[in-house]
Design a protein around this motif. Structure first.
Motif, short mmCIF file in Angstrom:
data_model
loop_
_atom_site.label_atom_id
_atom_site.label_comp_id
_atom_site.label_asym_id
_atom_site.label_seq_id
_atom_site.Cartn_x
_atom_site.Cartn_y
_atom_site.Cartn_z
N LEU A 78 -13.35 -47.00 113.91
CA LEU A 78 -12.29 -46.05 114.25
C LEU A 78 -11.21 -46.74 115.09
CD1 LEU A 78 -14.40 -42.89 115.14
CD2 LEU A 78 -13.04 -43.24 113.07
N ARG A 95 -9.32 -40.27 108.83
CA ARG A 95 -9.77 -38.92 108.50
C ARG A 95 -11.05 -38.96 107.67
NH1 ARG A 95 -7.31 -35.42 104.32
NH2 ARG A 95 -8.26 -33.38 104.53
N LEU A 150 -14.00 -39.86 109.93
CA LEU A 150 -14.40 -38.76 110.80
C LEU A 150 -15.20 -37.71 110.03
CD1 LEU A 150 -11.16 -38.33 112.93
CD2 LEU A 150 -13.33 -39.39 113.61
N ARG A 195 -19.50 -37.49 110.74
CA ARG A 195 -19.38 -36.33 111.63
C ARG A 195 -20.64 -36.10 112.45
NH1 ARG A 195 -20.38 -34.61 106.54
NH2 ARG A 195 -21.96 -33.01 106.21
N THR A 219 -14.36 -33.43 115.96
CA THR A 219 -13.13 -34.10 115.53
C THR A 219 -12.31 -33.28 114.55
OG1 THR A 219 -14.20 -35.24 113.67
CG2 THR A 219 -14.26 -36.34 115.83
N GLN A 245 -8.78 -34.37 112.72
CA GLN A 245 -8.71 -34.48 111.26
C GLN A 245 -7.53 -33.68 110.71
OE1 GLN A 245 -12.42 -33.91 109.03
NE2 GLN A 245 -13.56 -34.32 110.90
N LEU A 272 -10.36 -40.51 121.47
CA LEU A 272 -11.47 -40.53 120.52
C LEU A 272 -12.23 -41.85 120.57
CD1 LEU A 272 -12.90 -39.15 118.05
CD2 LEU A 272 -11.23 -40.33 116.62
#
Length: 492
Positions: free
Chosen positions: A214, A247, A250, A254, A260, A264, A341
């Motif tokens: 990420l 996206r 994430l 998850r 998140t 997203q 994040l």
């Protein structure tokens, strides 16, 4: 704008630059006095990201210089002519660092006064490598200004040089007593900005792998921001890919990184903003290529204007919309959320599990979504609904591809194979979808041309070309699917 490739070395005060003859013709040394003012936000947001913004007098390249991170040992440099004001940063450069300043004011934070001695390695009139021996006096502005003095040597690759020559120069400098500098720049050595916070993950766990991925994609998104603002080639596409990868990750991970959903949603919004300009850019190039393959007598009416300059105008309008978005509070809030994040993620129980075990399972689940979407699509008889369902298959394949690519460095070559297989599904379905979209756009443009009394013959030819391409992809897909499923079973 240029790409700066250089090696930096720390040297003691009594250091002597070694004899570089034998590597190339040696010219110099020649001395300069350089005075540079550095600009940043009060909390040093630029310096913490490896960004340098300065106004320099003296030497062979006076002016404003913005240096942006690009890759290890390589930085993108953008220049601007020297202005009279020392307090106001030129708007063009201030715009290019908005992804880092995010609305905060730029101000003078430091000054570097450098006595520089330049030696150049040349081949005739062509510069190969420049060696700069710098004695530096640095001043940090603040309530109580701080002054620091040091000496360093830089070896910079010039346009005519090679990396192998730069390596040889560096070897001689080290043999004479120089040591590679840990600071990315003089400013970093002077200011010593606080490092960006990192997530407290456990080595070898799923959490470490996912958060590191990420963070890499957040950096990729940030690095494309200035390029998008300058409308550089492929920049919108690369920024859009970074937002999609984030996206997708994430969603896929998850159970590793929690809570998140809002990020997203905002990444989907950013991707949509970027998508309009990118889609217009692609379709315009597609039509130009197709028109170029037609015999001149088959190109009738002002179709090249409608599918060329008219689409380009819409593309430029979309770029303006992007620039406006990238200078707005909603975008800044998204960037802040992404920073949070990767520095303080909310980790689930899965984050503590061994990466090899947990993440391979996630890759399998991700591919399972592709097969489930395809099985559902096969049950639909209505053509329009079936096309929408196959578009879902394509999206699932893209997600499986991104997931596998994220895991390849940790899990190994199997994930690279899975990524390629998913990309094959995505490509065939994409060819079909692109053909369908192109036909729809051509039909709309043809209707506008008809109402304007223009000849629409060539539109029909192009629609035929696009239909054939879409039909071929549609007919090819069952074979590709069968081969892919067989190959995936060997990987998972």
């Amino acid at each position: 704008m240029g790409i700066e490739i250089e090696d930096k070395f720390d040297v003691p005060e009594e250091y002597a630059v070694p004899d570089l003859s034998g590597l190339a013709d040696v010219v110099g040394p020649k001395s300069y006095q350089l005075v540079a003012l550095y600009y940043d936000t009060p909390d040093l947001r630029l310096a913490s990201r490896g960004v340098t913004l300065r106004r320099r007098r003296g030497g062979s390249d006076p002016g404003w210089h913005l240096k942006l991170p690009k890759a290890k040992g390589v930085r993108q440099e953008i220049t601007h002519p020297l202005t009279r004001s020392t307090k106001v940063v030129p708007l063009e450069l201030a715009e290019l660092v908005r992804a880092y300043t995010r609305g905060a004011e730029l101000q003078q934070v430091a000054e570097l006064d450098t006595r520089r001695s330049i030696t150049v390695l040349r081949d005739g009139e062509t510069g190969l490598v420049e060696v700069a021996d710098d004695r530096v006096k640095g001043t940090v502005y603040g309530a109580e200004p701080k002054v620091v003095r040091w000496r360093e040597v830089e070896a910079e690759l010039l346009e005519g040089g090679t990396k192998s020559l730069l390596t040889k120069v560096g070897k001689r400098l080290r043999k004479a007593g120089a040591s590679p500098s840990e600071a990315a720049s003089k400013l970093a050595k002077l200011l010593e900005p606080a490092p960006l916070p990192t997530a407290p993950t456990i080595p070898g766990t799923a959490g470490e792998t996912v958060v590191a991925y990420l963070a890499s994609q957040v950096q990729a998104l940030l690095s494309q921001d200035p390029r998008v603002r300058r409308a550089e080639e492929d920049a919108v596409h690369q920024m859009r890919v970074a937002s999609r990868r984030l996206r997708s990750a994430l969603k896929a991970f998850r159970t590793v990184v929690l809570d998140t959903d809002q990020v997203q949603d905002e990444l989907r919004w950013l991707g949509t903003v970027l998508g309009e300009a990118r889609d217009l850019e692609v379709i315009r190039a597609r039509f130009a290529k197709e028109l170029a393959t037609l015999a001149p007598e088959l190109v009738t009416g002002p179709i090249q204007t409608r599918l060329g300059s008219d689409l380009h105008k819409r593309e430029q309008d979309a770029y303006e919309s992007i620039k406006e978005t990238l200078s707005g509070d909603r975008y800044y809030l998204l960037l802040n959320a992404l920073d949070e994040l990767v520095s303080t993620p909310v980790l689930g129980k899965a984050a503590a599990k061994p990466a090899q075990e947990k993440l391979r399972d996630i890759a399998g689940v991700s591919w399972g979504r592709v097969t489930k979407a395809y099985d559902l699509a096969q049950t639909i008889d209505d053509l329009e609904r079936s096309e929408l369902a196959m578009h879902d298959v394509r999206k699932a394949a893209k997600r499986a591809r991104y997931t596998a690519e994220a895991l390849q460095p940790t899990i190994g070559a199997d994930m690279g194979t899975l990524a390629k297989l998913a990309a094959g599904i995505q490509e065939v379905l994409g060819t079909y979808q692109d053909g369908v979209v192109a036909q729809e756009l051509l039909a709309k443009e043809a209707e506008s041309a008809r109402q304007a009394g223009e000849d629409t013959f060539t539109y029909g030819l192009l629609i035929g070309i696009e239909r054939n391409a879409a039909d071929r992809a549609h007919a090819e897909f069952p074979r590709v699917w069968k081969e892919t499923v067989k190959a995936v079973t060997k990987v998972l």
